[in-house]
Design a protein around this motif. Structure first.
Motif, PDB file in Angstrom:
ATOM      1  N   PHE A 239      36.378 100.822  17.363  1.00  0.00           N
ATOM      2  CA  PHE A 239      37.702 100.302  17.690  1.00  0.00           C
ATOM      3  C   PHE A 239      38.411  99.793  16.426  1.00  0.00           C
TER       4      PHE A 239
ATOM      5  N   GLY B  55      39.632  96.729  23.622  1.00  0.00           N
ATOM      6  CA  GLY B  55      39.454  97.569  22.443  1.00  0.00           C
ATOM      7  C   GLY B  55      39.944  98.986  22.663  1.00  0.00           C
ATOM      8  N   THR B  56      39.693  99.527  23.859  1.00  0.00           N
ATOM      9  CA  THR B  56      40.137 100.885  24.180  1.00  0.00           C
ATOM     10  C   THR B  56      41.654 100.988  24.157  1.00  0.00           C
TER      11      THR B  56
ATOM     12  N   SER C 244      43.108 100.417  20.432  1.00  0.00           N
ATOM     13  CA  SER C 244      42.791 101.494  19.485  1.00  0.00           C
ATOM     14  C   SER C 244      43.427 102.827  19.873  1.00  0.00           C
TER      15      SER C 244
END
Length: 205
Positions: free
Chosen positions: A15, A88-89, A92
């Protein structure tokens, strides 16, 4: 549980790498709202979405919008690992600037390793706004309890107190805005001014 934690930390390195590689226009113009439950993050995010042409909102508490990501929840035994992976997904994967309102827990991590990795991810973004009702933490607690019809001393009240006093939010924020004697419209205007000021600072350098 240990394997799940290791998997989450391993993903965090990816990430961070991906966020570092995002275009500057994304990192410099994305607006991230953090804070306890009931601070009006969603309300302010909606106002900003209406005021900034071409920028859309992502809510990390919107299960319909993030349905595919939330379907992965069942794979996590620890909900904090899931919250971290979701955050984080989203961060990023940004292709353009967005207005992102975190859920109350998405910016608070007791685990030292997760907290440090979250700080590294968020450090890439210039506009992380912490919203609080007042500079006085006890007053913030009372205001939030009244807004959400929460009984002082209840589990939800204790959660909010944890979010109000947690150093995580203060460490992540680039700016803290206090809502006392202000409307959501006032707060949204302050945020727009902050973002414009930072854009001008960038041009001057």
């Amino acid at each position: 549980m240990i394997f799940e934690k290791q998997k989450t930390l391993k993903a965090s390195d990816r990430f961070i790498q991906d966020i570092c590689g995002l275009p500057d226009i994304v990192k410099n113009n994305t607006i991230i709202l953090i804070g306890p439950m009931g601070t009006g993050k969603s309300t302010v995010a909606k106002l900003l979405e209406n005021q900034i042409e071409g920028m859309h909102r992502i809510s990390l508490d919107n299960k319909d919008l993030l349905k595919m990501l939330y379907e992965k929840e069942r794979k996590f035994r620890d909900f904090k690992n899931f919250e971290f992976m979701l955050t984080g997904t989203v961060l990023s994967s940004l292709k353009k600037p967005y207005i992102i309102d975190f859920g109350a827990g998405h910016s608070v991590y007791e685990d030292k390793n997760l907290r440090e990795q979250m700080k590294k991810m968020c450090a890439q973004f210039k506009n992380i706004i912490l919203l609080l009702p007042s500079m006085d933490k006890e007053k913030s607690r009372e205001v939030l309890a009244e807004r959400r019809k929460i009984k002082l001393g209840s589990h939800k009240d204790q959660d909010n107190w944890h979010f109000i006093t947690s150093p995580n939010n203060y460490e992540l924020a680039t700016n803290t805005l206090y809502e006392e004697n202000k409307t959501p419209e006032d707060i949204s205007r302050e945020i727009l001014q902050l973002v414009k000021c930072k854009q001008m600072e960038g041009k001057d350098r």
